[in-house]
Design an enzyme around this catalytic site. Structure first.
Site, PDB file in Angstrom:
ATOM      1  CG  PHE A   1      44.916  37.767  48.709  1.00  0.00           C
ATOM      2  CD1 PHE A   1      45.133  38.238  47.307  1.00  0.00           C
ATOM      3  CD2 PHE A   1      43.122  37.756  48.693  1.00  0.00           C
ATOM      4  CE1 PHE A   1      45.017  39.114  46.782  1.00  0.00           C
ATOM      5  CE2 PHE A   1      42.432  39.356  48.144  1.00  0.00           C
ATOM      6  CZ  PHE A   1      43.608  39.501  47.271  1.00  0.00           C
TER       7      PHE A   1
ATOM      8  NE  ARG B   1      41.412  37.208  35.762  1.00  0.00           N
ATOM      9  CZ  ARG B   1      41.056  38.493  36.524  1.00  0.00           C
ATOM     10  NH1 ARG B   1      39.629  38.727  36.787  1.00  0.00           N
ATOM     11  NH2 ARG B   1      42.429  39.109  37.007  1.00  0.00           N
TER      12      ARG B   1
ATOM     13  CB  THR C   1      38.343  37.643  40.558  1.00  0.00           C
ATOM     14  OG1 THR C   1      38.091  39.322  40.129  1.00  0.00           O
ATOM     15  CG2 THR C   1      40.151  37.728  40.964  1.00  0.00           C
TER      16      THR C   1
ATOM     17  CE  LYS D   1      47.032  37.491  37.176  1.00  0.00           C
ATOM     18  NZ  LYS D   1      46.007  37.984  38.289  1.00  0.00           N
TER      19      LYS D   1
ATOM     20  CG  ASN E   1      43.022  35.511  38.176  1.00  0.00           C
ATOM     21  OD1 ASN E   1      44.727  36.295  38.392  1.00  0.00           O
ATOM     22  ND2 ASN E   1      42.344  36.679  38.845  1.00  0.00           N
TER      23      ASN E   1
ATOM     24  NE  ARG F   1      38.696  44.700  36.026  1.00  0.00           N
ATOM     25  CZ  ARG F   1      39.524  43.996  37.129  1.00  0.00           C
ATOM     26  NH1 ARG F   1      40.905  43.674  36.803  1.00  0.00           N
ATOM     27  NH2 ARG F   1      38.764  43.397  37.286  1.00  0.00           N
TER      28      ARG F   1
ATOM     29  CG  HIS G   1      46.445  43.178  36.234  1.00  0.00           C
ATOM     30  ND1 HIS G   1      46.222  43.128  38.197  1.00  0.00           N
ATOM     31  CD2 HIS G   1      47.295  44.292  36.117  1.00  0.00           C
ATOM     32  CE1 HIS G   1      46.372  44.888  37.595  1.00  0.00           C
ATOM     33  NE2 HIS G   1      47.249  45.576  36.924  1.00  0.00           N
TER      34      HIS G   1
HETATM   35  P1  GDP Z   1      41.610  41.499  40.003  1.00  0.00           P
HETATM   36  O1  GDP Z   1      41.369  42.912  39.580  1.00  0.00           O
HETATM   37  O2  GDP Z   1      40.269  40.801  38.644  1.00  0.00           O
HETATM   38  O3  GDP Z   1      42.738  40.613  39.061  1.00  0.00           O
HETATM   39  O4  GDP Z   1      41.249  41.383  40.948  1.00  0.00           O
HETATM   40  P2  GDP Z   1      41.640  41.919  43.122  1.00  0.00           P
HETATM   41  O5  GDP Z   1      42.726  43.136  42.692  1.00  0.00           O
HETATM   42  O6  GDP Z   1      40.835  41.976  43.507  1.00  0.00           O
HETATM   43  O7  GDP Z   1      42.579  40.933  43.279  1.00  0.00           O
HETATM   44  C1  GDP Z   1      44.149  40.567  42.351  1.00  0.00           C
HETATM   45  C2  GDP Z   1      44.761  39.158  42.294  1.00  0.00           C
HETATM   46  O8  GDP Z   1      45.255  39.098  43.187  1.00  0.00           O
HETATM   47  C3  GDP Z   1      44.065  38.817  41.282  1.00  0.00           C
HETATM   48  O9  GDP Z   1      43.727  38.470  40.510  1.00  0.00           O
HETATM   49  C4  GDP Z   1      44.117  37.112  42.239  1.00  0.00           C
HETATM   50  O10 GDP Z   1      44.913  36.823  41.396  1.00  0.00           O
HETATM   51  C5  GDP Z   1      44.221  37.422  43.212  1.00  0.00           C
HETATM   52  N1  GDP Z   1      43.773  36.813  44.247  1.00  0.00           N
HETATM   53  C6  GDP Z   1      42.260  37.255  44.577  1.00  0.00           C
HETATM   54  N2  GDP Z   1      41.723  37.174  45.471  1.00  0.00           N
HETATM   55  C7  GDP Z   1      42.422  35.879  45.974  1.00  0.00           C
HETATM   56  C8  GDP Z   1      41.421  34.791  46.710  1.00  0.00           C
HETATM   57  O11 GDP Z   1      40.794  35.362  47.454  1.00  0.00           O
HETATM   58  N3  GDP Z   1      43.053  34.304  47.571  1.00  0.00           N
HETATM   59  C9  GDP Z   1      44.235  34.440  46.361  1.00  0.00           C
HETATM   60  N4  GDP Z   1      45.466  32.990  46.067  1.00  0.00           N
HETATM   61  N5  GDP Z   1      44.159  34.786  45.289  1.00  0.00           N
HETATM   62  C10 GDP Z   1      43.233  36.097  45.357  1.00  0.00           C
END
Ligand code: GDP
Length: 138
Positions: free
Chosen positions: A57, A102, A91, A9, A112, A85, A115
């Site tokens: 978000f 991370r 996350t 990212k 973070n 993963r 992806h």
């Molecule tokens: P991942 O699969 O671990 O990447 O997590 P998710 O699919 O739940 O979320 C996608 C991406 O959205 C994450 O990697 C973060 O960059 C962002 N994200 C997730 N949760 C939050 C949140 O609560 N706030 C914000 N600002 N970004 C978030």
């Protein structure tokens, strides 16, 4: 053998950490079989993250993902989807295990660092979002 989609990212490219993150990926036994650096448009970021469009978000996430270049990659290895993963960590970096990407590099739950596809089905869709077969050299 599986393939998964990885994105380094904008917080990674901004801090010049592409090589450091790639070393973690390779040390975990995953092979980077395709890789390119892109600056996503807003439309591309919104399309890639369409599954999150109802989340609070979503707009912040898309703005962050276009705030600088990203590096998109195809990773190959045994059990690559789950393996990556695990290497990525949770996350929210505050909840990520020691030694994960991370935990060691992420700035926040949003910035973070990486992806990774969350299922084999999504991995196939996400790989073809960014790469043609000709660009993937296993
Ligand atoms: P991942 O699969 O671990 O990447 O997590 P998710 O699919 O739940 O979320 C996608 C991406 O959205 C994450 O990697 C973060 O960059 C962002 N994200 C997730 N949760 C939050 C949140 O609560 N706030 C914000 N600002 N970004 C978030």
């Amino acid at each position: 053998m599986q393939r998964t989609l990885s994105i380094l990212k904008p917080d990674v490219t901004r801090r010049n950490l592409t090589g450091a993150v790639n070393a973690r990926i390779e040390d975990a036994g995953l092979r980077i079989i395709a890789q390119k650096r892109l600056h996503l448009s807003l439309e591309e970021a919104q399309r890639f993250y369409a599954v999150h469009q109802e989340r609070a978000f979503f707009n912040d996430l898309c703005s962050f993902m276009i705030s600088g270049p990203v590096v998109v990659q195809v990773l190959e290895g045994e059990n690559a989807v789950d393996r990556y993963r695990t290497v990525m960590g949770a996350t929210n970096p505050a909840n990520a295990d020691e030694g994960t990407i991370r935990k060691d590099f992420a700035e926040s739950i949003e910035a973070n660092s990486v992806h990774g596809s969350d299922s084999l089905e999504n991995a196939m869709k996400e790989v073809s979002f960014f790469f043609s077969e000709m660009e993937i050299v296993g």
